[in-house]
Enzyme design. Sequence first.
Site, mmCIF file in Angstrom:
data_model
loop_
_atom_site.group_PDB
_atom_site.id
_atom_site.type_symbol
_atom_site.label_atom_id
_atom_site.label_comp_id
_atom_site.label_asym_id
_atom_site.label_seq_id
_atom_site.Cartn_x
_atom_site.Cartn_y
_atom_site.Cartn_z
ATOM 1 N N ASP A 1 -4.911 -2.595 -3.044
ATOM 2 C CA ASP A 1 -6.196 -1.905 -3.204
ATOM 3 C C ASP A 1 -6.170 -0.881 -4.332
ATOM 4 O O ASP A 1 -7.116 -0.113 -4.497
ATOM 5 C CB ASP A 1 -6.636 -1.243 -1.893
ATOM 6 C CG ASP A 1 -5.671 -0.170 -1.400
ATOM 7 O OD1 ASP A 1 -4.786 0.257 -2.171
ATOM 8 O OD2 ASP A 1 -5.789 0.233 -0.228
ATOM 9 N N ASP B 1 -1.445 -0.237 5.167
ATOM 10 C CA ASP B 1 -1.893 1.151 5.087
ATOM 11 C C ASP B 1 -1.417 1.948 6.293
ATOM 12 O O ASP B 1 -0.948 3.086 6.161
ATOM 13 C CB ASP B 1 -3.418 1.199 4.979
ATOM 14 C CG ASP B 1 -3.949 2.614 4.970
ATOM 15 O OD1 ASP B 1 -3.767 3.313 3.957
ATOM 16 O OD2 ASP B 1 -4.552 3.038 5.980
ATOM 17 N N ASP C 1 0.839 -1.198 0.000
ATOM 18 C CA ASP C 1 0.000 0.000 0.000
ATOM 19 C C ASP C 1 0.872 1.246 0.000
ATOM 20 O O ASP C 1 2.059 1.207 0.348
ATOM 21 C CB ASP C 1 -0.914 0.008 1.232
ATOM 22 C CG ASP C 1 -2.207 0.775 0.992
ATOM 23 O OD1 ASP C 1 -2.349 1.374 -0.097
ATOM 24 O OD2 ASP C 1 -3.077 0.783 1.870
ATOM 25 N N GLY C 2 0.273 2.363 -0.410
ATOM 26 C CA GLY C 2 0.948 3.644 -0.434
ATOM 27 C C GLY C 2 0.067 4.725 0.168
ATOM 28 O O GLY C 2 -1.147 4.565 0.287
ATOM 29 N N HIS D 1 -9.494 0.208 3.223
ATOM 30 C CA HIS D 1 -10.211 0.768 4.371
ATOM 31 C C HIS D 1 -11.510 0.005 4.644
ATOM 32 O O HIS D 1 -12.533 0.595 4.983
ATOM 33 C CB HIS D 1 -10.505 2.253 4.148
ATOM 34 C CG HIS D 1 -9.319 3.046 3.710
ATOM 35 N ND1 HIS D 1 -8.243 3.304 4.529
ATOM 36 C CD2 HIS D 1 -9.022 3.608 2.505
ATOM 37 C CE1 HIS D 1 -7.339 4.010 3.858
ATOM 38 N NE2 HIS D 1 -7.773 4.197 2.635
ATOM 39 N N GLU E 1 2.232 3.292 -3.930
ATOM 40 C CA GLU E 1 1.734 1.941 -4.215
ATOM 41 C C GLU E 1 2.744 1.170 -5.061
ATOM 42 O O GLU E 1 3.023 -0.010 -4.809
ATOM 43 C CB GLU E 1 0.394 2.029 -4.955
ATOM 44 C CG GLU E 1 -0.708 2.766 -4.210
ATOM 45 C CD GLU E 1 -1.570 1.842 -3.366
ATOM 46 O OE1 GLU E 1 -1.234 0.646 -3.299
ATOM 47 O OE2 GLU E 1 -2.550 2.322 -2.785
#
Length: 369
Positions: free
Chosen positions: A67, A131, A8-9, A121, A43
């Site tokens: 995501d 995240d 994740d980023g 989320h 990401e």
Amino acid sequence: MTITAAADGSALGNPGPAGWAWYVNDDCWRAGGWPHGTNNQGELMAVLDLFRATAHMPAEDLLILCDSQYVINAVTKWMPGWKRKGWRKADGKPVLNVDLLKDIDRELVGRKYTFEWVRGHAGHELNEAADDRARAAATAYQQGVAVRQGPGFGTPEGATEAAPEGAPAQAGPTDSTAPRTAARQAARPATDSAPPQAPRTTPPQAAPSFAGQQELFGAPGPVGEAGPFGRPGVFDEPDLFSELDEEQAGAGAPADISPESVVESLERELLRPETRADLGRTGVLLHPDFTEIGSSGRIWTRDAMLMALEDNPGGPTELELLGADRLGEQTILLTYRTRNRAGSALRSSLWVLEGAQWRLRFHQGTPEA
């Protein structure tokens, strides 16, 4: 054995202080970032570092939970075509983040991997852990403190950070304590052959507050946060969904449902926070040439709106339909009223039929007194 990891980023402002992270478990994760970057760069860097960190285990399958539809499509669908075109998109424009993408492309050789999209989320344990660490890294750069980089898989050779295009270079993974200084914020070249850019010397413009404003579908802008509403021209990310396959645009509606009903249903779908937070679905519903004139007077592009909605999808909004008018065989104008916590607004949306999919081409909203 399959290694399952979330990547994740995060970017505070997008662009702004940026972080990235991949996570397998509490004993196996890594994070990093830059003083200035974007969500997409974060990401991509998370995926790149995950491949590098597992390079000493090439026989292991790698399952990457992500995501970001942009990252998944870029790596698994678009890169072969970009390479054939000299790292240019279908419209001839250069591919952004090309340094990161080229590095990822090199790391893929001889590897067995699968990408799996997960909703961000939404309580997914591994995604939430990645995240949290990516956002913590971005926050550390925002505050000028050291980043918790994590234990990783050890220190495999070559697992060093590469700054994305337009992002300042930073130290490798062994430099975990020294704060980054302004002298190290010279930008990387935009392409392999381009000269380095000069260091940033002008202070960033202050971001105006947009509290209470109603933009696309009643989603208010963030308050007190630099970008995405703070400065014009910061949305230089690639067209996130310009190269979707036809089947990804969605099938046409059953013949017994009127086009007006279909378009009204799609408009209501776009009002739901879960849709606005889903870049994949929102990217399908917004036309590539989508434009909005917001209630603030700002003109929004499609990419700018996608990024803004990803950061702040807003809350529930009610729709009261006022009219659905056919302007042609492939064009429908919706007029309606919305109500949410910020108040009510009168809105108009122009939908056009592209292939088998109705897509939103233009939107405008005006708050009611």
